[in-house]
Design a protein around this motif. Structure first.
Motif, PDB file in Angstrom:
ATOM      1  N   VAL A  10      97.624  45.330  27.193  1.00  0.00           N
ATOM      2  CA  VAL A  10      97.357  43.471  26.744  1.00  0.00           C
ATOM      3  C   VAL A  10      97.971  42.727  27.096  1.00  0.00           C
ATOM      4  O   VAL A  10      99.420  42.920  27.770  1.00  0.00           O
ATOM      5  CB  VAL A  10      97.865  43.989  25.216  1.00  0.00           C
ATOM      6  N   VAL A  11      97.661  41.946  27.802  1.00  0.00           N
ATOM      7  CA  VAL A  11      98.254  40.654  28.199  1.00  0.00           C
ATOM      8  C   VAL A  11      97.159  39.391  27.872  1.00  0.00           C
ATOM      9  O   VAL A  11      96.549  38.968  26.938  1.00  0.00           O
ATOM     10  CB  VAL A  11      97.728  40.075  29.558  1.00  0.00           C
ATOM     11  N   PRO A  12      98.361  37.921  27.374  1.00  0.00           N
ATOM     12  CA  PRO A  12      97.669  36.603  26.973  1.00  0.00           C
ATOM     13  C   PRO A  12      96.849  36.587  27.013  1.00  0.00           C
ATOM     14  O   PRO A  12      96.144  36.645  28.738  1.00  0.00           O
ATOM     15  CB  PRO A  12      99.208  35.690  27.300  1.00  0.00           C
ATOM     16  N   VAL A  13      96.049  36.233  26.915  1.00  0.00           N
ATOM     17  CA  VAL A  13      94.278  36.032  27.516  1.00  0.00           C
ATOM     18  C   VAL A  13      94.358  34.978  27.833  1.00  0.00           C
ATOM     19  O   VAL A  13      93.295  35.649  29.040  1.00  0.00           O
ATOM     20  CB  VAL A  13      93.154  34.567  25.473  1.00  0.00           C
ATOM     21  N   SER A  14      95.030  33.775  28.745  1.00  0.00           N
ATOM     22  CA  SER A  14      95.653  33.159  29.471  1.00  0.00           C
ATOM     23  C   SER A  14      95.313  33.904  31.077  1.00  0.00           C
ATOM     24  O   SER A  14      95.320  33.169  31.870  1.00  0.00           O
ATOM     25  CB  SER A  14      96.354  31.726  29.640  1.00  0.00           C
ATOM     26  N   ARG A  15      96.292  34.709  31.031  1.00  0.00           N
ATOM     27  CA  ARG A  15      96.298  35.611  31.865  1.00  0.00           C
ATOM     28  C   ARG A  15      95.305  36.980  32.107  1.00  0.00           C
ATOM     29  O   ARG A  15      95.974  37.320  33.082  1.00  0.00           O
ATOM     30  CB  ARG A  15      98.003  36.617  31.430  1.00  0.00           C
ATOM     31  N   ARG A  63     103.368  39.200  31.151  1.00  0.00           N
ATOM     32  CA  ARG A  63     103.818  38.696  29.646  1.00  0.00           C
ATOM     33  C   ARG A  63     102.993  39.929  28.957  1.00  0.00           C
ATOM     34  O   ARG A  63     103.490  39.798  27.972  1.00  0.00           O
ATOM     35  CB  ARG A  63     104.215  37.623  29.218  1.00  0.00           C
ATOM     36  N   GLY A  64     102.493  41.305  29.347  1.00  0.00           N
ATOM     37  CA  GLY A  64     101.868  41.648  28.407  1.00  0.00           C
ATOM     38  C   GLY A  64     102.589  43.188  28.461  1.00  0.00           C
ATOM     39  O   GLY A  64     103.842  43.023  28.482  1.00  0.00           O
TER      40      GLY A  64
END
Lengths: 446, 446
Positions: free
Chosen positions: B333-338, B392-393
């Motif tokens: 999982v990563v932040p959506v924007s990434r 940053r995931g």
């Protein structure tokens, strides 16, 4: 060992000039919070970053000096009062917003940032940070996290626990830890984020937090509903909470509160104050409100009126002081379906002990702010807590334990579970320097 | 000490006849889960109530025998595999629903109750239990809680962590503990509920849970949107996730997935499968979807078609087996924007290592199921996890660590934080008998 010259010398070395105060007149300002308690700390320090907090904790750890972290001291159960003296660490200078990320819906901020500051930043881009305690204009996010703060919106969106993604914190041994994620999902290792949320500064000092943002609805309305009798209001509440579209706030005000806010209908026994941020909820809520004792349903006509209605609700807590110079403010919580029994029981206890009890609060969550207008009510409180427990409720919905509710903890947490909590405390803070004398009634036995 | 006759004799005394099996042929059925791993336990036991679980734990504690609790073995990272032998405790016979309370929106159930059973009970009264992993028809709520299960609805409603009010559990020393509340709010003591959620059976064995219910919306629709290129789909996802009305599911299927489900448009590079349970979301989502590479927006015409669209998505994971007999299934999982950077990076790694990688999953949370169609990809996996961390995931969004991702834990949790987790493990389970050899890569050093 206590605060002495060597300790102060060591402490001072890692701090900015002026960030250590020992004059009792200065320290006095950090001796109390929004409870009725105070205790003078021997020193007050300020930190500007996590590394400085680490230095302070390490000094207190080495010299075995009690250390109480605080935001703005708005808590009600006495959590920020340094009951064993020692050092108070104010995080008010850690007030930087570190990162604003709307696409990923979070703000990373230092612990001393005010809740209102986060709300202001978020609102400009159509978001909000859900926790909104009565003190939001002045309280810090570090304090919100430390006490799992709630507020009116929790009924639909949850309390602080549901709105923090990750934390940076310093444990009682001075270790810097990083918990959680930058993502909304995560299943990696133990959930230390939630363990620290609500731990009242007894496990670690939170220095930074990644706060989850929630989008603001473009629909908003406030409705004020009054009833001739409690039973009708309660039927409405239970019906509102059983339909799919939750109100974004569902507050209750009893007859005494109506007098305080000078509500004009003399035959009104209570009022519900409801926020709706989903148009679909409107019809269902009106329908659910149609009970025999209904007096009036009044929708706010514009934003100014919404604000006015809420201002009255928010002014209740300070207004109570006009009825009585002393009050004991509890925030018990029971399952929604048991609230009628709670209110009935409170009425009987009020009569039995001849203590006026004023009730208002977040009824949609079963979280009632029970205000005893007296300065001493030990036996009455005792019975109130037993009543709450008999209804499957608990001692606090959003204020926490602090020192106020410490003696009652063993009634809601069984001995093996409480023993585990104490052992966890020892893992994070083996010398019991962090906020000692809180939560656990027999901490000397830790 | 290990499993011997005295141990088995002691164990048998507290169990119903037939609830202890030691024949390897019987034990074999409890040696594996939905990972590629297996290890034969020396005994398999069944419990019918918390007291029996306590007896089993006490025996294993006294004899220092490894004890692995399991539901139905649907987990993917190998969490239920008894890698150190010992006893497997199956909770499948603890399948009673203890209390159904719709006014207060909870169901209390034993750990072995199936997720689907809860869904069926809830649905009849207009509610649902949010966690809905792909295996919901067969997985248990104990397993859901142990691994913080997610599923498509987490994008709007959160994962298991947000939907459990309280737990009954037995620690590694055989103590029965009760965590949490019957209320949606609670600020009393440390949050052991969330600490146990996602702890993969390493801290305590969950025997009962109070599950929070969420009302079903009376609006529901499913929309399938296809794009010629990944960039357009990603722009749509980010736009959808930036507007206030979240979809109740937002899934992604890459080109390989489209071939697997035999989607007919040959120039489609990817598909979004979206559930909407709020009519207000519809307009915004259609608007957000209008990107240059858009091929088609197709709304399901009726409930049957909604089901058909979802059946294709749910069939993906087993269908992948038709492409390759072996696959490694990650759920990073990563932040959506990434996510665009993640998918770009995965493409390069697929080419570099000549390993086909098929991606689908909960893109609204940034939680991608990365399927490597091979049986060995150590170096490639290594680079995938580094890529995820650089964005940053984290390693897992909803599957957990088990044995599969154990070696990578130190890359996402720093040494002091990991050390604390290990110390917490020691508090709950001082002899390390509960699910040993999981989560922590160097557990022998515990």
């Amino acid at each position: 060992m206590r605060v002495n010259e060597i300790f102060l010398h060591t402490l001072r070395k890692g701090l900015k000039p002026g960030h250590l105060m020992t004059d009792p007149a200065d320290c006095w300002l950090y001796s109390y919070d929004n409870s009725r308690h105070h205790a003078l700390p021997e020193a007050v320090v300020f930190a500007r970053e996590t590394r400085e907090v680490q230095h302070i904790v390490q000094c207190c750890h080495d010299f075995e000096v009690p250390l109480v972290a605080r935001g703005r001291g708005t808590g009600t159960p006495g959590g920020a009062v340094p009951v064993q003296g020692g050092v108070v660490l104010s995080l008010e200078k850690m007030d930087k917003t570190l990162e604003i990320n709307f696409p990923d819906r979070y703000i990373k901020a230092e612990a001393g940032v005010l809740n209102q500051t986060i709300q202001n930043i978020a609102e400009k881009s159509g978001f909000f940070f859900v926790p909104d305690p009565g003190s939001s204009a002045y309280c810090t996010i570090g304090g919100n996290i430390g006490y799992n703060a709630g507020g009116p919106h929790a009924v639909k969106y949850g309390a602080t626990r549901e709105h923090v993604l990750g934390l940076t914190a310093v444990t009682g041994t001075g270790e810097i830890i990083h918990t959680g994620t930058y993502t909304t999902k995560g299943a990696v290792g133990y959930d230390l984020t939630r363990l620290l949320i609500g731990s009242e500064g007894t496990l670690a000092i939170i220095t930074e937090a990644i706060l989850k943002l929630t989008p603001l609805s473009d629909f908003k309305n406030t409705v004020q509903i009054t009833y001739r009798d409690l039973a009708s209001a309660m039927q409405a509440v239970i019906k509102i909470m059983s339909q799919p579209y939750l109100p974004s706030a569902l507050e209750f005000l009893d007859e005494s509160c109506l007098k305080l806010i000078q509500y004009s209908h003399s035959d009104a026994a209570c009022m519900l104050l409801i926020d709706i941020d989903d148009e679909r909820a409107k019809k269902n809520i009106i329908e659910a409100s149609q009970q025999v004792g209904l007096i009036e349903i009044h929708f706010a006509e514009n934003t100014a009126e919404m604000r006015r209605l809420w201002a009255a609700r928010k002014a209740l807590s300070p207004a109570l002081r006009s009825l009585s110079s002393k009050k004991i403010n509890e925030d018990v919580v029971v399952p929604v379906s048991r609230v009628p029994e709670l209110l009935e029981g409170l009425k009987k206890l009020s009569e039995k002990y001849k203590i006026p009890i004023v009730n208002f609060g977040h009824i949609g969550n079963g979280n009632i702010h029970v205000n005893l207008l007296t300065d001493s009510a030990d036996q009455c409180l005792d019975e109130i807590f037993n009543l709450v427990i008999s209804l499957r409720g608990t001692l606090s919905g959003e204020h926490g334990i602090g020192i106020e509710k410490m003696p009652f903890i063993p009634r809601v947490i069984d001995p093996p579970t409480l023993a585990l909590m104490k052992q966890i405390k020892k893992v994070f803070d083996p010398k019991s320097i962090l906020n000692p004398g809180k939560i656990f009634p027999d901490e000397d036995k830790l």
